[in-house]
Design a protein around this motif. Structure first.
Motif, PDB file in Angstrom:
ATOM      1  N   ILE A 223       0.510  -1.254   0.327  1.00  0.00           N
ATOM      2  CA  ILE A 223       0.236   0.366  -0.101  1.00  0.00           C
ATOM      3  C   ILE A 223       0.795   1.183   0.059  1.00  0.00           C
ATOM      4  O   ILE A 223       0.372   1.997  -1.376  1.00  0.00           O
ATOM      5  N   GLU A 224       1.761   0.704   0.834  1.00  0.00           N
ATOM      6  CA  GLU A 224       3.048   2.012   1.256  1.00  0.00           C
ATOM      7  C   GLU A 224       4.063   1.543   1.586  1.00  0.00           C
ATOM      8  O   GLU A 224       3.970   0.468   2.086  1.00  0.00           O
ATOM      9  N   GLU A 225       5.735   2.353   1.873  1.00  0.00           N
ATOM     10  CA  GLU A 225       6.262   1.523   2.670  1.00  0.00           C
ATOM     11  C   GLU A 225       6.317   1.054   3.651  1.00  0.00           C
ATOM     12  O   GLU A 225       5.602   1.900   4.604  1.00  0.00           O
ATOM     13  N   ASN A 226       6.871   0.220   3.616  1.00  0.00           N
ATOM     14  CA  ASN A 226       6.581  -1.088   4.823  1.00  0.00           C
ATOM     15  C   ASN A 226       5.038  -1.125   5.614  1.00  0.00           C
ATOM     16  O   ASN A 226       4.758  -1.710   6.927  1.00  0.00           O
ATOM     17  N   VAL A 227       3.507  -0.882   4.301  1.00  0.00           N
ATOM     18  CA  VAL A 227       2.656  -1.046   4.965  1.00  0.00           C
ATOM     19  C   VAL A 227       2.324  -2.096   2.799  1.00  0.00           C
ATOM     20  O   VAL A 227       2.036  -2.043   2.532  1.00  0.00           O
ATOM     21  N   TRP A 228       1.189  -3.124   4.011  1.00  0.00           N
ATOM     22  CA  TRP A 228       0.915  -4.321   2.617  1.00  0.00           C
ATOM     23  C   TRP A 228      -0.334  -5.173   3.302  1.00  0.00           C
ATOM     24  O   TRP A 228      -0.625  -5.051   4.302  1.00  0.00           O
ATOM     25  N   PHE A 229      -1.222  -5.099   2.168  1.00  0.00           N
ATOM     26  CA  PHE A 229      -2.048  -6.317   2.600  1.00  0.00           C
ATOM     27  C   PHE A 229      -2.147  -7.337   2.083  1.00  0.00           C
ATOM     28  O   PHE A 229      -1.748  -7.955   0.433  1.00  0.00           O
ATOM     29  N   ARG A 230      -2.349  -8.036   2.165  1.00  0.00           N
ATOM     30  CA  ARG A 230      -2.835  -9.819   1.947  1.00  0.00           C
ATOM     31  C   ARG A 230      -4.293  -9.450   1.352  1.00  0.00           C
ATOM     32  O   ARG A 230      -5.080 -10.088   2.324  1.00  0.00           O
ATOM     33  N   PRO A 231      -4.990  -9.801   0.979  1.00  0.00           N
ATOM     34  CA  PRO A 231      -6.305 -10.189   0.039  1.00  0.00           C
ATOM     35  C   PRO A 231      -7.276 -12.163   0.439  1.00  0.00           C
ATOM     36  O   PRO A 231      -6.144 -12.598   0.267  1.00  0.00           O
ATOM     37  N   LEU A 232      -8.261 -12.208   1.183  1.00  0.00           N
ATOM     38  CA  LEU A 232      -7.959 -13.054   1.036  1.00  0.00           C
ATOM     39  C   LEU A 232      -9.294 -13.422   0.291  1.00  0.00           C
ATOM     40  O   LEU A 232      -9.875 -14.461  -0.085  1.00  0.00           O
ATOM     41  N   LEU A 233     -10.258 -12.259   0.435  1.00  0.00           N
ATOM     42  CA  LEU A 233     -11.637 -12.741   0.034  1.00  0.00           C
ATOM     43  C   LEU A 233     -12.667 -10.586  -0.877  1.00  0.00           C
ATOM     44  O   LEU A 233     -12.164 -10.392   0.191  1.00  0.00           O
ATOM     45  N   LEU A 234     -12.586 -11.580  -1.990  1.00  0.00           N
ATOM     46  CA  LEU A 234     -13.273 -10.098  -2.723  1.00  0.00           C
ATOM     47  C   LEU A 234     -14.000 -10.367  -3.768  1.00  0.00           C
ATOM     48  O   LEU A 234     -14.357 -10.205  -4.347  1.00  0.00           O
ATOM     49  N   SER A 235     -15.026 -10.102  -2.111  1.00  0.00           N
ATOM     50  CA  SER A 235     -16.613 -10.343  -2.588  1.00  0.00           C
ATOM     51  C   SER A 235     -16.880  -8.936  -3.934  1.00  0.00           C
ATOM     52  O   SER A 235     -17.501  -7.905  -3.045  1.00  0.00           O
TER      53      SER A 235
ATOM     54  N   SER B  18     -19.418  -9.777  -5.538  1.00  0.00           N
ATOM     55  CA  SER B  18     -20.922  -9.231  -5.560  1.00  0.00           C
ATOM     56  C   SER B  18     -21.723  -8.303  -5.137  1.00  0.00           C
ATOM     57  O   SER B  18     -22.935  -8.063  -4.996  1.00  0.00           O
ATOM     58  N   SER B  19     -20.559  -8.563  -3.293  1.00  0.00           N
ATOM     59  CA  SER B  19     -21.400  -8.142  -2.369  1.00  0.00           C
ATOM     60  C   SER B  19     -20.565  -6.286  -1.468  1.00  0.00           C
ATOM     61  O   SER B  19     -21.032  -5.936  -0.783  1.00  0.00           O
ATOM     62  N   GLY B  20     -19.546  -6.013  -2.427  1.00  0.00           N
ATOM     63  CA  GLY B  20     -18.439  -4.949  -2.088  1.00  0.00           C
ATOM     64  C   GLY B  20     -18.407  -5.161  -0.419  1.00  0.00           C
ATOM     65  O   GLY B  20     -17.703  -4.032  -0.507  1.00  0.00           O
ATOM     66  N   TYR B  21     -17.376  -6.282  -0.147  1.00  0.00           N
ATOM     67  CA  TYR B  21     -16.419  -5.789   0.592  1.00  0.00           C
ATOM     68  C   TYR B  21     -15.535  -6.750   0.528  1.00  0.00           C
ATOM     69  O   TYR B  21     -15.634  -7.588  -0.697  1.00  0.00           O
ATOM     70  N   TRP B  22     -14.316  -7.004   1.039  1.00  0.00           N
ATOM     71  CA  TRP B  22     -13.043  -7.394   0.906  1.00  0.00           C
ATOM     72  C   TRP B  22     -12.980  -7.773   2.466  1.00  0.00           C
ATOM     73  O   TRP B  22     -13.099  -6.833   3.765  1.00  0.00           O
ATOM     74  N   MET B  23     -11.554  -9.224   2.652  1.00  0.00           N
ATOM     75  CA  MET B  23     -11.719  -9.897   4.312  1.00  0.00           C
ATOM     76  C   MET B  23     -10.030  -9.365   3.757  1.00  0.00           C
ATOM     77  O   MET B  23      -9.816  -9.830   2.525  1.00  0.00           O
ATOM     78  N   SER B  24      -9.310  -8.825   4.068  1.00  0.00           N
ATOM     79  CA  SER B  24      -7.686  -8.803   4.456  1.00  0.00           C
ATOM     80  C   SER B  24      -6.600  -8.730   5.035  1.00  0.00           C
ATOM     81  O   SER B  24      -7.515  -8.501   6.597  1.00  0.00           O
ATOM     82  N   VAL B  25      -5.599  -9.027   5.049  1.00  0.00           N
ATOM     83  CA  VAL B  25      -4.543  -8.654   6.612  1.00  0.00           C
ATOM     84  C   VAL B  25      -3.643  -7.938   5.968  1.00  0.00           C
ATOM     85  O   VAL B  25      -3.435  -7.607   5.023  1.00  0.00           O
ATOM     86  N   LEU B  26      -3.788  -6.631   7.130  1.00  0.00           N
ATOM     87  CA  LEU B  26      -3.603  -6.118   6.809  1.00  0.00           C
ATOM     88  C   LEU B  26      -2.078  -6.077   7.596  1.00  0.00           C
ATOM     89  O   LEU B  26      -1.477  -6.494   9.017  1.00  0.00           O
TER      90      LEU B  26
END
Length: 180
Positions: free
Chosen positions: A47-59, A61-69
């Motif tokens: 996302i920026e230096e020393n900040v990441w996200f790991r997507p788990l579910l990108l919905s 159809s329902s407009g939400y996401w699950m991720s690990v920051l």
């Protein structure tokens, strides 16, 4: 109003039988991820230096996401507002919002109410912060006065993943397995 007659208790053998009928044709397949916090660094989208996200579910159809920051630096990450609720579970480290007096610590759960605007901070004593988030709707980034500076939704997250995975050798299509 009538109710169904109580069914006789199932035998032990019958309880251990899988569901015998077909699943609904319109139902998306389940998604099982063996390690939500992966060892393969290419799965973490920066996302920026020393900040990441790991997507788990990108919905989509329902407009939400699950991720690990994952954050490996101290400082302000973002000031944002949510029009829908957000759920978080702290896996490692801690974080807080400048607007509140609580700290989200390892093992803790956070519910963020719709309409809330807050500034996410990781304090200097935190070596690494890892939190599971379910973000519903949009993250609207704002300045201290609430003026909109940008946004993220499930579609911008999908686009970021596609571009990043294409650059890492995993391929742009790597993200497709996570879209429902």
């Amino acid at each position: 109003m009538t109710t169904a007659e109580p069914r006789a208790p199932q035998s032990l053998d019958e309880r251990w039988q899988p569901y015998r009928k077909p699943q609904p044709a319109e139902s998306n397949p389940e998604l099982v991820i063996a390690s939500a916090v992966p060892e393969d660094e290419r799965v973490w989208v920066p996302i920026e230096e020393n900040v990441w996200f790991r997507p788990l579910l990108l919905s989509a159809s329902s407009g939400y996401w699950m991720s690990v920051l994952k954050v490996r630096r101290a400082g302000v990450l973002s000031r944002h507002r949510h029009p829908q609720p957000v759920h978080g579970y702290v896996i490692k480290g801690s974080w807080r919002y400048l607007e509140h007096d609580w700290v989200a610590r390892e093992g803790g759960y956070v519910y963020e109410a719709p309409g809330e605007t807050h500034t996410l901070v990781v304090d200097p004593d935190v070596e690494e912060m890892i939190t599971l988030f379910q973000v519903n709707g949009t993250m609207i980034y704002v300045d201290p006065d609430g003026n909109v500076t940008g946004y993220d939704d499930v579609f911008t997250r999908i686009d970021k993943c596609r571009a990043y995975y294409a650059s890492t050798g995993l391929g742009a299509g790597y993200v497709d397995q996570l879209i429902r």
